[in-house]
Scaffold this active site. Structure first.
Site, PDB file in Angstrom:
ATOM      1  N   ASP A 118       0.861  -1.185   0.000  1.00  0.00           N
ATOM      2  CA  ASP A 118       0.000   0.000   0.000  1.00  0.00           C
ATOM      3  C   ASP A 118       0.899   1.237   0.000  1.00  0.00           C
ATOM      4  OD1 ASP A 118      -3.292   0.243   0.793  1.00  0.00           O
ATOM      5  OD2 ASP A 118      -2.093   2.076   0.890  1.00  0.00           O
ATOM      6  N   ASP A 160       4.410   2.865  -3.834  1.00  0.00           N
ATOM      7  CA  ASP A 160       3.522   3.641  -4.685  1.00  0.00           C
ATOM      8  C   ASP A 160       3.452   2.915  -6.025  1.00  0.00           C
ATOM      9  OD1 ASP A 160       2.330   5.418  -6.413  1.00  0.00           O
ATOM     10  OD2 ASP A 160       3.483   7.159  -5.747  1.00  0.00           O
ATOM     11  N   VAL A 161       2.277   2.417  -6.376  1.00  0.00           N
ATOM     12  CA  VAL A 161       2.176   1.588  -7.585  1.00  0.00           C
ATOM     13  C   VAL A 161       2.431   2.373  -8.869  1.00  0.00           C
ATOM     14  CG1 VAL A 161       0.645  -0.141  -6.537  1.00  0.00           C
ATOM     15  CG2 VAL A 161      -0.353   1.822  -7.764  1.00  0.00           C
ATOM     16  N   TYR A 165     -12.789   8.698 -13.393  1.00  0.00           N
ATOM     17  CA  TYR A 165     -12.809   7.364 -12.772  1.00  0.00           C
ATOM     18  C   TYR A 165     -13.334   6.307 -13.754  1.00  0.00           C
ATOM     19  CZ  TYR A 165     -13.784   3.692  -9.347  1.00  0.00           C
ATOM     20  OH  TYR A 165     -13.808   2.501  -8.655  1.00  0.00           O
ATOM     21  N   LYS A 178     -11.365   3.066 -15.354  1.00  0.00           N
ATOM     22  CA  LYS A 178     -11.791   1.668 -15.178  1.00  0.00           C
ATOM     23  C   LYS A 178     -12.105   1.020 -16.530  1.00  0.00           C
ATOM     24  CE  LYS A 178     -11.225   1.472 -10.767  1.00  0.00           C
ATOM     25  NZ  LYS A 178     -10.208   0.603 -10.168  1.00  0.00           N
ATOM     26  N   THR A 234     -16.634   0.101   1.727  1.00  0.00           N
ATOM     27  CA  THR A 234     -15.215   0.294   2.054  1.00  0.00           C
ATOM     28  C   THR A 234     -15.015   1.759   2.453  1.00  0.00           C
ATOM     29  OG1 THR A 234     -14.529   1.046  -0.138  1.00  0.00           O
ATOM     30  CG2 THR A 234     -14.591  -1.338   0.202  1.00  0.00           C
TER      31      THR A 234
HETATM   32  P1  NAD Z   1      -9.975   2.000  -0.407  1.00  0.00           P
HETATM   33  O1  NAD Z   1      -9.790   3.473  -0.565  1.00  0.00           O
HETATM   34  O2  NAD Z   1     -10.631   1.476   0.805  1.00  0.00           O
HETATM   35  O3  NAD Z   1      -8.572   1.268  -0.632  1.00  0.00           O
HETATM   36  C1  NAD Z   1      -7.720   1.622  -1.674  1.00  0.00           C
HETATM   37  C2  NAD Z   1      -6.282   1.487  -1.187  1.00  0.00           C
HETATM   38  O4  NAD Z   1      -5.422   1.813  -2.295  1.00  0.00           O
HETATM   39  C3  NAD Z   1      -5.934   2.456  -0.042  1.00  0.00           C
HETATM   40  O5  NAD Z   1      -5.411   1.742   1.064  1.00  0.00           O
HETATM   41  C4  NAD Z   1      -4.886   3.380  -0.643  1.00  0.00           C
HETATM   42  O6  NAD Z   1      -3.880   3.800   0.274  1.00  0.00           O
HETATM   43  C5  NAD Z   1      -4.293   2.496  -1.749  1.00  0.00           C
HETATM   44  N1  NAD Z   1      -3.634   3.297  -2.768  1.00  0.00           N
HETATM   45  C6  NAD Z   1      -4.095   4.421  -3.366  1.00  0.00           C
HETATM   46  N2  NAD Z   1      -3.183   4.908  -4.212  1.00  0.00           N
HETATM   47  C7  NAD Z   1      -2.110   4.069  -4.147  1.00  0.00           C
HETATM   48  C8  NAD Z   1      -0.840   4.039  -4.778  1.00  0.00           C
HETATM   49  N3  NAD Z   1      -0.477   5.004  -5.647  1.00  0.00           N
HETATM   50  N4  NAD Z   1       0.002   3.026  -4.494  1.00  0.00           N
HETATM   51  C9  NAD Z   1      -0.352   2.065  -3.613  1.00  0.00           C
HETATM   52  N5  NAD Z   1      -1.535   2.042  -2.971  1.00  0.00           N
HETATM   53  C10 NAD Z   1      -2.396   3.036  -3.241  1.00  0.00           C
HETATM   54  O7  NAD Z   1     -10.770   1.563  -1.715  1.00  0.00           O
HETATM   55  P2  NAD Z   1     -11.608   0.247  -2.064  1.00  0.00           P
HETATM   56  O8  NAD Z   1     -13.014   0.634  -2.056  1.00  0.00           O
HETATM   57  O9  NAD Z   1     -11.118  -0.930  -1.329  1.00  0.00           O
HETATM   58  O10 NAD Z   1     -11.177   0.124  -3.599  1.00  0.00           O
HETATM   59  C11 NAD Z   1     -10.266  -0.837  -4.063  1.00  0.00           C
HETATM   60  C12 NAD Z   1     -10.387  -0.917  -5.578  1.00  0.00           C
HETATM   61  O11 NAD Z   1     -11.727  -1.296  -5.897  1.00  0.00           O
HETATM   62  C13 NAD Z   1     -10.152   0.432  -6.267  1.00  0.00           C
HETATM   63  O12 NAD Z   1      -9.455   0.213  -7.459  1.00  0.00           O
HETATM   64  C14 NAD Z   1     -11.554   0.919  -6.549  1.00  0.00           C
HETATM   65  O13 NAD Z   1     -11.597   1.798  -7.648  1.00  0.00           O
HETATM   66  C15 NAD Z   1     -12.260  -0.381  -6.833  1.00  0.00           C
HETATM   67  N6  NAD Z   1     -13.707  -0.352  -6.656  1.00  0.00           N
HETATM   68  C16 NAD Z   1     -14.258  -0.026  -5.463  1.00  0.00           C
HETATM   69  C17 NAD Z   1     -15.629  -0.007  -5.340  1.00  0.00           C
HETATM   70  C18 NAD Z   1     -16.306   0.343  -4.059  1.00  0.00           C
HETATM   71  O14 NAD Z   1     -17.528   0.535  -4.062  1.00  0.00           O
HETATM   72  N7  NAD Z   1     -15.610   0.438  -2.947  1.00  0.00           N
HETATM   73  C19 NAD Z   1     -16.439  -0.331  -6.438  1.00  0.00           C
HETATM   74  C20 NAD Z   1     -15.851  -0.656  -7.634  1.00  0.00           C
HETATM   75  C21 NAD Z   1     -14.479  -0.673  -7.739  1.00  0.00           C
END
Ligand code: NAD
Length: 258
Positions: free
Chosen positions: A40, A64-65, A156, A160, A191
């Protein structure tokens, strides 16, 4: 157990592991016998996971990805620590709900950088390691917002949509190396990201359009990710986008007739 052979447990790298879907996926994989490199942006976010698991099975790293050198280093470290790399899960991501007029180029670029370039970099580096063994699986976390034009999601949704096409292209490029590449496309999931983004009006709206009338729990996404990683369950599935959305994508008119 997935991909396991006499040399030990299967191993995966999971990004965004400090929160939400990435955290739930890390916990589920550990529970199901995998070793995991949990990555992370902030190492602090990984402390909770770290506290509950042995350092033998769990590697925790800040990365950082979007940074090519950091990604190469962490993927290499994970493969070296566990002696193999069977899976990679791209869950690191960021979101913004903004009208197109209010979306700056800077924000658009940032979202593309994390969601698309980050996914590409981890997939490419993990793929290079997997190709040496001639097997592996990559799972990207896309979104229903990449499949349909949700309001306020120019950056966004575009990111995606790009992840979905990247998944299909990488599935094609990596199939000759024995590597499968798939994506999940979640609807709304409970989340921290969604808690920060969705107002109660947003929640009412989503629940009206989702036949199952609720948000997913992170573990419900994690279990589909595990299915796609696990060679024993999904060995002939690649280039596929699996909606995990309570029926949202497939729904037509869902209001009950009077
Ligand atoms: P979240 O914000 O709870 O977790 C995302 C994590 O990614 C965080 O811990 C953050 O620190 C980390 N992150 C951000 N930028 C980063 C970077 N540059 N390098 C490394 N880590 C990084 O979000 P989530 O809801 O668990 O989402 C996870 C994935 O699922 C995301 O790609 C999001 O777009 C996707 N998603 C989420 C939902 C939803 O409803 N929560 C729906 C569809 C898709």
């Amino acid at each position: 157990m997935a991909n396991q052979d006499k040399s030990g447990r299967p191993a995966a790298i999971v990004t965004g592991a400090g929160s939400g879907i990435g955290q739930a996926t890390t916990a589920l994989l550990l529970e199901r016998g995998w070793n995991v490199a949990a990555v992370d942006l902030q190492a602090g976010a990984l402390a909770e996971l770290e506290a509950g698991h042995s350092a033998e099975r769990l590697l925790v790293r800040a990365c950082d990805v979007t940074d090519e050198a950091q990604v190469a280093a962490v993927v290499g470290e994970a493969a070296a620590k566990f002696g193999r790399l069977d899976g990679a899960v791209n869950s690191a991501g960021m979101a913004a709900d903004k009208h197109v007029f209010d979306t700056s180029a800077e924000l658009f670029r940032k979202i593309l950088d994390v969601n698309v370039i980050g996914t590409f970099l981890i997939g490419r580096e993990a793929g290079r390691h997997m190709a040496k063994a001639g097997r592996g699986a990559i799972v990207n976390v896309a979104s229903v917002s990449g499949l349909r034009g949700s309001k306020g999601r120019s950056a966004y949704g575009a990111s995606k949509g790009a992840v979905i096409n990247l998944t299909q292209v990488m599935a094609n490029d990596l199939a000759p190396h024995g590597i499968r590449v798939n994506a999940v496309a979640p609807g709304p999931v409970e989340t921290p990201m969604v808690k920060a983004l969705h107002t109660s009006a947003d929640r009412d709206l989503y629940n009206r359009y989702i036949p199952m009338r609720r948000y997913a729990e992170p573990r419900e996404i994690a279990s589909v990710i595990h299915f796609l990683l696990d060679e024993s369950q999904s060995s002939f599935v690649t280039g596929e986008i699996v909606a995990v959305d309570g029926g949202y994508r497939g729904a037509g008119i869902i209001v009950d007739p009077a």
